[in-house]
Design a protein around this motif. Sequence first.
Motif, PDB file in Angstrom:
ATOM      1  N   ARG A 204      -1.200   1.528 -48.818  1.00  0.00           N
ATOM      2  CA  ARG A 204      -2.315   1.658 -48.502  1.00  0.00           C
ATOM      3  C   ARG A 204      -2.928   2.274 -47.061  1.00  0.00           C
ATOM      4  N   GLU A 209      -7.529   2.482 -49.286  1.00  0.00           N
ATOM      5  CA  GLU A 209      -7.022   2.952 -50.669  1.00  0.00           C
ATOM      6  C   GLU A 209      -5.676   2.699 -50.856  1.00  0.00           C
ATOM      7  N   LEU A 210      -5.454   2.301 -52.255  1.00  0.00           N
ATOM      8  CA  LEU A 210      -4.122   1.739 -52.477  1.00  0.00           C
ATOM      9  C   LEU A 210      -3.588   3.152 -53.293  1.00  0.00           C
ATOM     10  N   CYS A 261      -0.327   3.934 -42.579  1.00  0.00           N
ATOM     11  CA  CYS A 261      -0.283   3.728 -44.100  1.00  0.00           C
ATOM     12  C   CYS A 261       0.727   2.195 -44.270  1.00  0.00           C
TER      13      CYS A 261
END
Length: 295
Positions: A204, A209-210, A261
């Motif tokens: 992520r 956003e994944l 992330c």
Amino acid sequence: MERLINMASFAEVVEAGGFSAAADRLGCSRAVVSKRISALEKDFGLTLLHRTTRRQSLTEAGEALYAYCRRVLDEMNSAEAHLQELSSTPRGTLRITAPHSWGNRVLGPQIGRFLLRYPEIRVELQLSDQLADLAASAVDIAIRLTNTPAPGLVARHLAELPYVICAAPAYLKTHGIPLQAQELARHNCIFYAGEVRLNNWQLRTPQGELLALEVAGSLAVNSVEVMRSAALEGLGIVALSRYLVDAELQRGELIEVLADCQMPPRQIHLVTLPDRLLPAKTRAFIDFLLPGRLA
């Protein structure tokens, strides 16, 4: 079951010395006791008691049956006492299965403390990355690293395993530090490949956003310990549970990359068969682990 009740009533009549006294002990009427003895005599086709208005005595068949009844009842009483003891006092052999690395590094140090607390329990700990069939292998407890426990089993959440992406300083000096998740595609990534091939990494981004990134590299292996060793040697980038590499990260032997992330953490569950009444030894181990001891 009915015959067993009748046999118990017969033994009570013999030991109490009469139907009325036996009925008082059993908490039923004299007529009920008499009916049970008559049913036994009908089942065996033999007279068990000589009855008169004043007393009764055993026939030869009655003496033989009473000896058997007494043995059966004694065994039942012993079994009941033993089971009550098992349900109230933690004792006996507890069979546990857990994944290799997590069992060695996290669970292993706790087992000694557990056994010191419960000296009448003996633990058989099997470390394996294969999923054991609890019913077929007589395993009492399985520790499983999964976000979706198998249906039909009772799963209790133990802890959450955060993941970290990292590499050795030597690798990063030679190949550069990835600054965006998409850059992993050009790096040599070390990934797990056992029953499931885990080369699809989900991350992520800081924007929420994944991403699902398929990584590749020169080593795919079904051992996280080998993955860790290869990363320390400078082979490539690896994604591992933080507990496996925390010490190396603190010493600078591995460097975290893409720290902004986040990879979805894996969940650890303690799994048992769906028995409503767990033995005391199993309940003791569950209670020992559940209060966040392994978080």
